[in-house]
Design a protein around this motif. Structure first.
Motif, short mmCIF file in Angstrom:
data_model
loop_
_atom_site.label_atom_id
_atom_site.label_comp_id
_atom_site.label_asym_id
_atom_site.label_seq_id
_atom_site.Cartn_x
_atom_site.Cartn_y
_atom_site.Cartn_z
N ARG A 284 0.75 -1.19 -0.12
CA ARG A 284 0.06 -0.01 0.03
C ARG A 284 0.91 1.29 -0.03
O ARG A 284 0.31 2.38 -0.75
CB ARG A 284 -1.16 -0.07 1.19
N GLY B 134 -9.34 -6.40 3.03
CA GLY B 134 -10.12 -5.38 2.89
C GLY B 134 -9.60 -4.32 4.32
O GLY B 134 -9.21 -3.20 4.18
N HIS B 135 -9.65 -5.03 5.27
CA HIS B 135 -9.21 -4.51 6.68
C HIS B 135 -7.75 -4.16 6.51
O HIS B 135 -7.53 -2.80 6.94
CB HIS B 135 -9.61 -5.36 7.88
N TRP C 107 -6.11 -3.35 3.97
CA TRP C 107 -5.96 -2.49 2.81
C TRP C 107 -6.22 -0.89 3.46
O TRP C 107 -5.53 0.10 3.16
CB TRP C 107 -6.57 -2.64 1.58
N ARG C 108 -7.29 -0.96 4.28
CA ARG C 108 -7.79 0.38 4.90
C ARG C 108 -6.86 0.57 5.97
O ARG C 108 -6.36 1.84 6.04
CB ARG C 108 -8.86 0.07 5.55
N VAL C 109 -6.20 -0.23 6.95
CA VAL C 109 -5.07 0.10 7.80
C VAL C 109 -3.99 0.64 7.04
O VAL C 109 -3.33 1.47 7.80
CB VAL C 109 -4.91 -1.17 8.84
N GLY D 171 -3.86 2.09 4.24
CA GLY D 171 -3.77 3.13 3.86
C GLY D 171 -3.68 4.41 4.82
O GLY D 171 -3.17 5.46 4.70
N ARG D 172 -4.16 4.13 5.94
CA ARG D 172 -4.05 5.03 7.23
C ARG D 172 -2.49 5.18 7.77
O ARG D 172 -2.21 6.28 7.79
CB ARG D 172 -5.05 4.67 8.29
#
Length: 331
Positions: free
Chosen positions: A43, A213-214, A216-218, A220-221
């Motif tokens: 990411r 998904g989880h 990828w979001r983490v 991203g943050r």
């Protein structure tokens, strides 16, 4: 005035996935840890490529694309394709449309009318032949061959019944053979082997997808936080020192140079320019005067022409509205 508060939008409820078993809990946590460790670098690299790609697109690719592709294509379309298309359209109208319309109007239309009249005449003749000749002959033949046709139909019906019974028996036997040898084993394999394995694989796939998904979001943050930290560090290390140096050093030096050097130099340049223009003007005037003196010395003084007073006479000799005598007709 409506004093009632608007209804609040419905809050999406979490998906009810039902009771979770030990297998789901045992799979979820290790999968999420492993996927998070693998996804965070990907990411961060992805976000770096996105930022670089946007910068490259806005600063290089878009201007270069406009210069190399958009403007040449617009010029080609406007000054080549459109005039050529209009010329071809006019040429096609002159070469194809007008001759085709003439051929259709003066050749094909009369020929079609003639063929239609001939076809109508032939159709009338065939109708008369069918009604007056073929119909009586067909009725006579039908009256002779009806008993033979009935006998043949009865025999064909009997043969069809025998074939139907034979095919039904053979099909029933093949059905039970296929059911015992193929359907029942396949049904047992599906029910007792594939369905449980599929449920386990579905649970694993769902957990892996949720973990991706989880993660990828983490990631991203985390990437956003790292990017902000790098931006802050870059601002502290490069931007703010350069800005401070520009404000505290370059700006005062620039003002001093402007007031002490550039403005006096510009004023001196303007003074020199004014003096140069005056000197050039006086030199041009001297040259003009010398040319005039030389012309008078060689060719003499030019002949002077007396000025003619073209104005109307003043005083009593002027033209009046109450008198018929004008200055032009007066002796």
């Amino acid at each position: 005035m409506d004093l009632e508060k608007p209804a609040a939008p419905p809050v999406p409820q979490p998906r009810d996935s039902g009771p979770e078993g030990c297998l789901v809990v045992a799979i979820r946590i290790p999968v999420r840890i492993v996927v998070l460790v693998l996804v965070v670098p990907v990411r961060m690299v992805w976000d770096a490529f996105v930022v670089a790609g946007r910068f490259l697109r806005d600063t290089v690719l878009r201007p270069v694309g406009r210069v190399l592709f958009v403007w040449p294509l617009i010029g080609l379309w406007r000054y080549v394709v459109v005039p050529v298309a209009k010329a071809l359209g006019r040429l096609g109208n002159v070469v194809l449309v007008i001759p085709t319309g003439w051929v259709y109007r003066y050749v094909l239309t009369p020929l079609g009318h003639a063929l239609a009249w001939a076809a109508r005449a032939v159709g009338d003749g065939l109708a008369w032949l069918y009604a007056r000749v073929l119909t009586p002959i067909g009725r006579a033949v039908l009256w002779v061959l009806t008993p033979v046709g009935l006998a043949i139909a009865w025999c064909a019906k009997g043969i069809g019944w025998l074939l139907e019974k034979a095919v039904t028996g053979i099909g029933l036997g093949l059905y039970w053979i296929a059911r015992i040898l193929l359907v029942l084993p396949a049904l047992a394999l599906w029910r007792w082997v594939l369905v449980p394995v599929g449920k386990v694989l579905a649970v694993v796939a769902r957990e892996v997808g949720d973990a991706l998904g989880h993660a990828w979001r983490v990631a991203g943050r985390i990437s956003l936080a790292v990017g902000r930290a790098l931006g802050t560090l870059l601002r502290w290390i490069l931007v703010e020192p350069v800005s401070w140096f520009y404000r505290t050093v370059l700006t005062p030096v620039g003002h001093v140079v402007r007031d002490a050097v550039l403005r006096p130099v510009a004023e001196a340049a303007r003074s020199v320019g004014r003096a140069t223009r005056l000197a050039l003007a006086s030199a041009r005037e001297s040259v003009r005067q010398a040319r005039a003196d030389f012309r008078r010395m060689v060719f003499g003084e030019p002949a002077r022409t007396e000025a003619v007073d073209r104005r109307e006479p003043a005083g009593r000799e002027t033209r009046t509205l109450g008198s018929s005598t004008t200055a032009l007709t007066k002796d």
